[in-house]
Design an enzyme around this catalytic site. Structure first.
Site, PDB file in Angstrom:
ATOM      1  N   ARG A 212     -23.455  -1.223  20.208  1.00  0.00           N
ATOM      2  CA  ARG A 212     -24.090  -2.512  20.482  1.00  0.00           C
ATOM      3  C   ARG A 212     -23.952  -3.381  19.225  1.00  0.00           C
ATOM      4  O   ARG A 212     -24.033  -2.876  18.098  1.00  0.00           O
ATOM      5  CB  ARG A 212     -25.577  -2.343  20.813  1.00  0.00           C
ATOM      6  N   GLU A 241     -24.109 -11.743  21.255  1.00  0.00           N
ATOM      7  CA  GLU A 241     -23.294 -12.002  22.449  1.00  0.00           C
ATOM      8  C   GLU A 241     -24.170 -12.439  23.627  1.00  0.00           C
ATOM      9  O   GLU A 241     -25.326 -11.995  23.723  1.00  0.00           O
ATOM     10  CB  GLU A 241     -22.428 -10.770  22.802  1.00  0.00           C
ATOM     11  N   HIS A 258     -16.827  -7.090  24.677  1.00  0.00           N
ATOM     12  CA  HIS A 258     -17.689  -6.024  25.188  1.00  0.00           C
ATOM     13  C   HIS A 258     -17.089  -5.430  26.468  1.00  0.00           C
ATOM     14  O   HIS A 258     -17.732  -5.406  27.517  1.00  0.00           O
ATOM     15  CB  HIS A 258     -19.105  -6.562  25.435  1.00  0.00           C
TER      16      HIS A 258
HETATM   17  N1  NAD Z   1     -18.851  -1.291  24.321  1.00  0.00           N
HETATM   18  C1  NAD Z   1     -19.039  -0.779  25.506  1.00  0.00           C
HETATM   19  O1  NAD Z   1     -18.434  -1.179  26.481  1.00  0.00           O
HETATM   20  C2  NAD Z   1     -20.003   0.360  25.681  1.00  0.00           C
HETATM   21  C3  NAD Z   1     -19.821   1.257  26.738  1.00  0.00           C
HETATM   22  C4  NAD Z   1     -20.683   2.333  26.859  1.00  0.00           C
HETATM   23  C5  NAD Z   1     -21.730   2.489  25.967  1.00  0.00           C
HETATM   24  N2  NAD Z   1     -21.912   1.579  24.986  1.00  0.00           N
HETATM   25  C6  NAD Z   1     -23.011   1.745  24.018  1.00  0.00           C
HETATM   26  O2  NAD Z   1     -22.812   2.983  23.358  1.00  0.00           O
HETATM   27  C7  NAD Z   1     -24.060   3.656  23.288  1.00  0.00           C
HETATM   28  C8  NAD Z   1     -23.822   5.134  23.223  1.00  0.00           C
HETATM   29  O3  NAD Z   1     -23.365   5.601  24.467  1.00  0.00           O
HETATM   30  P1  NAD Z   1     -23.486   7.142  24.848  1.00  0.00           P
HETATM   31  O4  NAD Z   1     -23.081   7.271  26.244  1.00  0.00           O
HETATM   32  O5  NAD Z   1     -22.794   7.982  23.855  1.00  0.00           O
HETATM   33  O6  NAD Z   1     -25.042   7.349  24.731  1.00  0.00           O
HETATM   34  P2  NAD Z   1     -25.805   8.713  24.551  1.00  0.00           P
HETATM   35  O7  NAD Z   1     -27.238   8.406  24.733  1.00  0.00           O
HETATM   36  O8  NAD Z   1     -25.175   9.774  25.363  1.00  0.00           O
HETATM   37  O9  NAD Z   1     -25.548   9.093  23.022  1.00  0.00           O
HETATM   38  C9  NAD Z   1     -26.030   8.329  21.952  1.00  0.00           C
HETATM   39  C10 NAD Z   1     -26.055   9.232  20.728  1.00  0.00           C
HETATM   40  O10 NAD Z   1     -26.446   8.435  19.608  1.00  0.00           O
HETATM   41  C11 NAD Z   1     -27.361   9.199  18.835  1.00  0.00           C
HETATM   42  N3  NAD Z   1     -28.186   8.333  18.006  1.00  0.00           N
HETATM   43  C12 NAD Z   1     -29.324   7.681  18.354  1.00  0.00           C
HETATM   44  N4  NAD Z   1     -29.807   7.001  17.295  1.00  0.00           N
HETATM   45  C13 NAD Z   1     -28.948   7.225  16.261  1.00  0.00           C
HETATM   46  C14 NAD Z   1     -28.905   6.788  14.916  1.00  0.00           C
HETATM   47  N5  NAD Z   1     -29.847   5.991  14.402  1.00  0.00           N
HETATM   48  N6  NAD Z   1     -27.865   7.186  14.152  1.00  0.00           N
HETATM   49  C15 NAD Z   1     -26.899   7.998  14.663  1.00  0.00           C
HETATM   50  N7  NAD Z   1     -26.893   8.473  15.921  1.00  0.00           N
HETATM   51  C16 NAD Z   1     -27.907   8.067  16.723  1.00  0.00           C
HETATM   52  C17 NAD Z   1     -28.151   9.980  19.878  1.00  0.00           C
HETATM   53  O11 NAD Z   1     -28.793  11.107  19.308  1.00  0.00           O
HETATM   54  C18 NAD Z   1     -27.086  10.352  20.879  1.00  0.00           C
HETATM   55  O12 NAD Z   1     -26.493  11.597  20.596  1.00  0.00           O
HETATM   56  C19 NAD Z   1     -24.828   3.182  24.527  1.00  0.00           C
HETATM   57  O13 NAD Z   1     -26.213   3.275  24.358  1.00  0.00           O
HETATM   58  C20 NAD Z   1     -24.380   1.765  24.680  1.00  0.00           C
HETATM   59  O14 NAD Z   1     -25.253   0.918  23.985  1.00  0.00           O
HETATM   60  C21 NAD Z   1     -21.074   0.531  24.822  1.00  0.00           C
HETATM   61  O1  DEZ Z   2     -23.868   0.259  28.267  1.00  0.00           O
HETATM   62  C1  DEZ Z   2     -22.807   0.238  28.876  1.00  0.00           C
HETATM   63  O2  DEZ Z   2     -22.568   0.997  29.836  1.00  0.00           O
HETATM   64  C2  DEZ Z   2     -21.705  -0.688  28.464  1.00  0.00           C
HETATM   65  O3  DEZ Z   2     -22.030  -1.419  27.347  1.00  0.00           O
HETATM   66  C3  DEZ Z   2     -21.254  -1.526  29.616  1.00  0.00           C
HETATM   67  O4  DEZ Z   2     -19.874  -1.694  29.531  1.00  0.00           O
HETATM   68  C4  DEZ Z   2     -21.928  -2.830  29.655  1.00  0.00           C
HETATM   69  O5  DEZ Z   2     -21.332  -3.644  30.626  1.00  0.00           O
HETATM   70  P1  DEZ Z   2     -22.152  -4.850  31.249  1.00  0.00           P
HETATM   71  O6  DEZ Z   2     -23.338  -4.269  31.891  1.00  0.00           O
HETATM   72  O7  DEZ Z   2     -22.558  -5.743  30.092  1.00  0.00           O
HETATM   73  O8  DEZ Z   2     -21.227  -5.492  32.199  1.00  0.00           O
END
Ligand code: NAD
Ligand code: DEZ
Length: 381
Positions: A212, A241, A258
């Site tokens: 994020r 964003e 994103h």
């Molecule tokens: N850019 C994108 O399109 C996109 C897509 C999917 C997810 N995301 C983001 O990525 C994040 C992670 O996704 P995920 O599926 O791995 O989630 P998840 O919950 O499976 O894993 C998150 C991991 O981060 C760790 N964590 C929490 N706080 C932390 C800290 N301060 N320092 C280090 N590690 C920490 C947790 O212990 C966990 O293991 C989501 O929460 C979302 O915000 C972004």
């Molecule tokens: O958290 C997620 O799954 C991702 O950041 C996801 O790609 C967000 O997409 P949006 O809901 O903003 O379309």
């Protein structure tokens, strides 16, 4: 409650809604950012993406009894408010984790070929080793790349093999951020990278954020990067964003709106996970298979090999970061309309499949290449 005449309010950008929720009742599609309390006064179900802030104020006085977000991240949801009102809730954990891992691998292969290094000679630091971080870890380990992992919550739970953030920043050639956005508690990730620790980053390294935006202090990042242009920035997420700081955007080698998780597979999987969660909420057996929804989307990806390709060429036929970056740069042309353009790029995102969905045809890869392809998620016959 009859399960055929429900009122469903949904973000217009959630795919496969008719297929998975149409038989439950009437679906009203709205732009996610505009969904407001008055839209929910007759709603039973609310299905959102990350751009709808689901607050106490949004759901107050509404009959909504189930909220689903077709996303992994949940920082836009006031879960306590839902619990207080006994509203069922589900997110879609892991739905697009493969897509993000593939986005990262594709970006790193691009930068490796530009800068003339081999990925296997690099040390990659993964911050946040959950669904996304683990899948990235599996892929990079299978490619023989040395990893440093940082995940204090997992470490506190007894998992092993982690390092402190500071030593990761000091030792990694490539830093990948995959934490959720957490502002409170023991392990906040808000401004995890900031003016104090950014200077620890090694010369000529790569910093990638697909978690994020606010996990990096963007003001500090811009300020620091002006003094440290040796560092390659790859940013998919932005602190304000859909508003993007145009100066920061100019500093990045690959900037995207994103979309790291925006594979067709990941999006449909997200909707399907909400469908199964809703079925459980109302005590019925889910009958629709994920594979059927994906087959109905009918977007096969065939890659014909002529024997000259290496891993990067093939990965870039599945996902090419440069194309997204170019569209993103074009969207910055006018400051006034930039946020709307950011949203439009996401709304009209081209179909992108995951490596596992690709059908490789033509010249069979040799064993070394086949092993690399399997490592990054291709399924070979
Ligand atoms: N850019 C994108 O399109 C996109 C897509 C999917 C997810 N995301 C983001 O990525 C994040 C992670 O996704 P995920 O599926 O791995 O989630 P998840 O919950 O499976 O894993 C998150 C991991 O981060 C760790 N964590 C929490 N706080 C932390 C800290 N301060 N320092 C280090 N590690 C920490 C947790 O212990 C966990 O293991 C989501 O929460 C979302 O915000 C972004
Ligand atoms: O958290 C997620 O799954 C991702 O950041 C996801 O790609 C967000 O997409 P949006 O809901 O903003 O379309």
């Amino acid at each position: 409650m009859k399960l055929t005449n429900l009122n469903i309010v949904a973000d217009e950008n959630i795919p496969a809604l008719d297929r998975l929720f149409g038989h439950f009742g009437k679906i009203t599609r709205l732009p996610g950012r505009t969904i407001q309390n008055s839209d929910l006064q007759e709603a039973d179900l609310l299905l959102v993406r990350s751009v709808t802030q689901v607050s106490e104020q949004l759901i107050a006085t509404s009959p909504v009894h189930f909220v689903g977000t077709a996303t992994i991240g949940t920082d836009h949801i006031d879960k306590a408010a839902l619990k207080n009102r006994e509203i069922g809730f589900s997110s879609a954990p892991g739905c697009n984790a493969d897509a993000v891992a593939e986005y990262v691998v594709s970006n790193l292969l691009l930068i490796a070929s530009e800068k003339g290094f081999k990925l296997k000679d690099q040390t990659v630091g993964i911050v946040g080793v959950g669904n996304v971080g683990r899948r990235l870890q599996q892929r990079l380990e299978a490619l023989g790349i040395k990893l440093l992992l940082n995940d204090p919550p997992r470490e506190a739970a007894g998992d092993q093999g982690f390092v402190q953030l500071e030593s990761l920043l000091q030792q990694a050639d490539i830093i990948c951020l995959h934490t959720p956005l957490i502002k409170e508690g023991r392990y906040p990730s808000y401004h995890l990278l900031n003016a104090e620790n950014l200077p620890m980053v090694k010369p000529d390294s790569i910093v990638l954020n697909a978690g994020r935006g606010p996990v990096i202090d963007n003001v500090a990042l811009l300020d620091w990067h002006r003094k440290r242009p040796d560092v390659t920035l790859l940013l998919d997420v932005w602190e304000e964003e859909p508003k993007v700081d145009p100066q920061l955007a100019q500093q990045v080698r690959i900037g995207t709106p994103h979309i790291a998780g925006y594979s067709l597979d990941g999006k449909i999987r997200g909707t399907w996970m909400l469908y199964t969660a809703f079925c459980q909420h109302v005590g019925i057996q889910p009958e629709i298979e994920l594979a059927d929804c994906l087959a109905e989307a009918d977007s096969p990806l065939q890659i014909v090999l002529d024997g000259s390709e290496d891993l990067a060429t093939i990965v870039h036929r599945v996902y090419q970061p440069e194309a997204d970056h170019q569209r993103f740069i074009d969207s910055l042309i006018d400051t006034g309309s930039q946020p709307q353009r950011f949203d439009l790029l996401r709304k009209r995102y081209p179909v992108r499949r995951e490596c596992a969905a690709a059908k490789l045809q033509g010249v069979k890869p040799d064993k070394a290449l086949a092993d690399q392809l399997k490592a990054v998620g291709f399924i070979l016959e």
